[in-house]
Write a protein that holds these residues in place. Structure first.
Motif, PDB file in Angstrom:
ATOM      1  N   SER A  94      -4.068 -11.284   8.483  1.00 40.21           N
ATOM      2  CA  SER A  94      -4.617  -9.991   7.722  1.00 40.21           C
ATOM      3  C   SER A  94      -5.526  -9.423   8.721  1.00 40.21           C
ATOM      4  N   GLU A  95      -5.453  -8.329   8.720  1.00 40.62           N
ATOM      5  CA  GLU A  95      -6.569  -7.273   9.499  1.00 40.62           C
ATOM      6  C   GLU A  95      -7.141  -6.314   8.480  1.00 40.62           C
ATOM      7  N   ALA A  96      -6.599  -6.288   7.328  1.00 41.74           N
ATOM      8  CA  ALA A  96      -7.474  -5.447   6.163  1.00 41.74           C
ATOM      9  C   ALA A  96      -7.096  -6.015   4.944  1.00 41.74           C
ATOM     10  N   ASP A  97      -8.038  -5.683   4.055  1.00 41.61           N
ATOM     11  CA  ASP A  97      -8.143  -6.131   2.700  1.00 41.61           C
ATOM     12  C   ASP A  97      -6.941  -6.057   1.991  1.00 41.61           C
ATOM     13  N   TYR A  98      -6.261  -4.709   2.149  1.00 42.76           N
ATOM     14  CA  TYR A  98      -5.243  -4.324   1.194  1.00 42.76           C
ATOM     15  C   TYR A  98      -3.624  -4.829   1.822  1.00 42.76           C
ATOM     16  N   GLU A  99      -3.549  -5.455   2.936  1.00 38.96           N
ATOM     17  CA  GLU A  99      -2.326  -5.658   3.238  1.00 38.96           C
ATOM     18  C   GLU A  99      -2.399  -7.122   4.094  1.00 38.96           C
ATOM     19  N   VAL A 100      -1.258  -7.572   4.258  1.00 39.55           N
ATOM     20  CA  VAL A 100      -1.110  -9.146   4.917  1.00 39.55           C
ATOM     21  C   VAL A 100       0.291  -8.766   5.821  1.00 39.55           C
ATOM     22  N   PHE A 101       0.630  -9.668   6.925  1.00 42.95           N
ATOM     23  CA  PHE A 101       1.685  -9.588   7.717  1.00 42.95           C
ATOM     24  C   PHE A 101       2.229 -11.050   7.970  1.00 42.95           C
ATOM     25  N   THR A 102       3.441 -11.221   8.298  1.00 40.03           N
ATOM     26  CA  THR A 102       4.045 -12.231   8.662  1.00 40.03           C
ATOM     27  C   THR A 102       4.978 -12.026  10.083  1.00 40.03           C
ATOM     28  N   HIS A 103       5.069 -13.159  10.862  1.00 40.53           N
ATOM     29  CA  HIS A 103       6.099 -13.057  12.014  1.00 40.53           C
ATOM     30  C   HIS A 103       7.079 -13.775  11.695  1.00 40.53           C
ATOM     31  N   GLU A 104       7.451 -14.351  10.627  1.00 37.62           N
ATOM     32  CA  GLU A 104       8.639 -14.998  10.113  1.00 37.62           C
ATOM     33  C   GLU A 104       9.484 -14.165   9.187  1.00 37.62           C
ATOM     34  N   PRO A 105      10.680 -14.412   9.177  1.00 38.43           N
ATOM     35  CA  PRO A 105      11.668 -13.816   8.455  1.00 38.43           C
ATOM     36  C   PRO A 105      11.527 -14.257   7.088  1.00 38.43           C
ATOM     37  N   ILE A 106      11.754 -13.223   6.233  1.00 47.63           N
ATOM     38  CA  ILE A 106      11.879 -13.685   4.885  1.00 47.63           C
ATOM     39  C   ILE A 106      13.532 -13.338   4.320  1.00 47.63           C
ATOM     40  N   LEU A 107      13.656 -14.837   3.575  1.00 44.22           N
ATOM     41  CA  LEU A 107      15.125 -14.987   3.048  1.00 44.22           C
ATOM     42  C   LEU A 107      15.348 -13.919   1.798  1.00 44.22           C
ATOM     43  N   ALA A 108      16.621 -13.552   1.865  1.00 48.98           N
ATOM     44  CA  ALA A 108      17.043 -12.507   0.754  1.00 48.98           C
ATOM     45  C   ALA A 108      16.869 -13.355  -0.502  1.00 48.98           C
ATOM     46  N   GLU A 109      16.897 -14.540  -0.713  1.00 49.07           N
ATOM     47  CA  GLU A 109      16.520 -15.132  -2.048  1.00 49.07           C
ATOM     48  C   GLU A 109      15.164 -14.990  -2.349  1.00 49.07           C
ATOM     49  N   ASN A 110      14.431 -14.613  -1.484  1.00 47.18           N
ATOM     50  CA  ASN A 110      12.729 -14.334  -2.017  1.00 47.18           C
ATOM     51  C   ASN A 110      12.358 -12.907  -2.285  1.00 47.18           C
ATOM     52  N   ILE A 111      13.497 -12.090  -2.351  1.00 43.75           N
ATOM     53  CA  ILE A 111      13.278 -10.696  -2.474  1.00 43.75           C
ATOM     54  C   ILE A 111      13.945 -10.204  -3.551  1.00 43.75           C
ATOM     55  N   THR A 112      13.169  -9.531  -4.333  1.00 46.76           N
ATOM     56  CA  THR A 112      13.850  -8.715  -5.581  1.00 46.76           C
ATOM     57  C   THR A 112      13.426  -7.344  -5.418  1.00 46.76           C
ATOM     58  N   LEU A 113      14.104  -6.424  -5.972  1.00 45.99           N
ATOM     59  CA  LEU A 113      13.624  -4.977  -6.192  1.00 45.99           C
ATOM     60  C   LEU A 113      12.324  -5.047  -7.072  1.00 45.99           C
ATOM     61  N   GLY A 114      11.207  -4.364  -6.598  1.00 52.32           N
ATOM     62  CA  GLY A 114      10.259  -4.066  -7.489  1.00 52.32           C
ATOM     63  C   GLY A 114      10.370  -2.784  -8.183  1.00 52.32           C
ATOM     64  N   LEU A 115      10.323  -1.739  -7.506  1.00 49.34           N
ATOM     65  CA  LEU A 115      10.461  -0.413  -8.252  1.00 49.34           C
ATOM     66  C   LEU A 115      10.715   0.664  -7.040  1.00 49.34           C
ATOM     67  N   GLY A 116      11.436   1.645  -7.637  1.00 54.40           N
ATOM     68  CA  GLY A 116      12.015   2.719  -6.895  1.00 54.40           C
ATOM     69  C   GLY A 116      10.710   3.995  -6.820  1.00 54.40           C
ATOM     70  N   LEU A 117      10.515   4.616  -6.177  1.00 52.01           N
ATOM     71  CA  LEU A 117       9.186   5.484  -5.847  1.00 52.01           C
ATOM     72  C   LEU A 117       9.295   6.433  -6.999  1.00 52.01           C
ATOM     73  N   ASP A 118      10.523   6.633  -7.606  1.00 49.49           N
ATOM     74  CA  ASP A 118      10.419   7.719  -8.769  1.00 49.49           C
ATOM     75  C   ASP A 118       9.759   6.972 -10.190  1.00 49.49           C
ATOM     76  N   GLN A 119       9.523   5.629  -9.916  1.00 52.58           N
ATOM     77  CA  GLN A 119       8.973   4.670 -11.215  1.00 52.58           C
ATOM     78  C   GLN A 119       7.537   4.992 -11.163  1.00 52.58           C
ATOM     79  N   GLU A 120       7.001   4.841 -12.270  1.00 50.68           N
ATOM     80  CA  GLU A 120       5.590   4.787 -12.371  1.00 50.68           C
ATOM     81  C   GLU A 120       4.926   3.440 -11.814  1.00 50.68           C
ATOM     82  N   VAL A 121       3.908   3.456 -11.024  1.00 49.63           N
ATOM     83  CA  VAL A 121       3.258   2.340 -10.409  1.00 49.63           C
ATOM     84  C   VAL A 121       2.212   1.933 -11.355  1.00 49.63           C
ATOM     85  N   GLU A 122       2.203   0.656 -12.117  1.00 51.75           N
ATOM     86  CA  GLU A 122       1.358   0.254 -12.788  1.00 51.75           C
ATOM     87  C   GLU A 122       0.290  -0.449 -12.160  1.00 51.75           C
ATOM     88  N   THR A 123      -1.123  -0.444 -12.269  1.00 52.59           N
ATOM     89  CA  THR A 123      -2.057  -1.115 -11.787  1.00 52.59           C
ATOM     90  C   THR A 123      -2.850  -1.954 -12.599  1.00 52.59           C
TER      91      THR A 123
END
Length: 132
Positions: free
Chosen positions: A103-132
């Motif tokens: 991390s170089e910023a409080d709001y984000e992180v990064f990796t240099h490693e690949p992410i397997l498809a089974e670890n990824i799901t659709l969160g939401l589309g931009l046209d959906q409401e973001v709940e915080t």
């Protein structure tokens, strides 16, 4: 990029302390046109158009740590970066288990490693409401 320069670049970033390693989902924003490929093949670190514009020295995958950070970025700098992108944006939810993050910023992180498809799901589309 040589392995030595990538190692040096990684050393400049702050490795996330094991006690603060992300345990809940992380969030990745991408154009909808990438969705089928990502859900099939996963995410691979790369220097994409926005990363290239910023002069990033090594392939990475960036994630937001909260949906509030996603919303803030999309209504500011990230939304501006995607202005010329055709189509909708989607937010992917990623399981961070077993990966090393930096991390170089409080709001984000990064990796240099690949992410397997089974670890990824659709969160939401931009046209959906973001709940915080």
């Amino acid at each position: 990029m040589s392995r030595d320069s990538q190692t040096a670049e990684i050393a400049l970033a702050n490795t996330i302390d094991k006690n603060t390693m992300p345990t809940g989902p992380l969030f990745h924003v991408t154009p909808e046109r990438n969705l089928a490929s990502i859900l099939s093949d996963g995410l691979a670190p790369q220097i994409g158009p926005r990363s290239g514009d910023l002069g990033e020295p090594a392939p990475r995958i960036f994630f937001f740590t909260t949906l509030e950070a996603v919303e803030t970025a999309l209504t500011n700098w990230l939304g501006e970066a995607f202005e010329d992108e055709p189509g909708a944006l989607v937010v992917l939810s990623v399981d961070p288990s077993g990966l090393t993050f930096y991390s170089e910023a409080d709001y984000e992180v990064f990796t240099h490693e690949p992410i397997l498809a089974e670890n990824i799901t659709l969160g939401l589309g931009l046209d959906q409401e973001v709940e915080t």
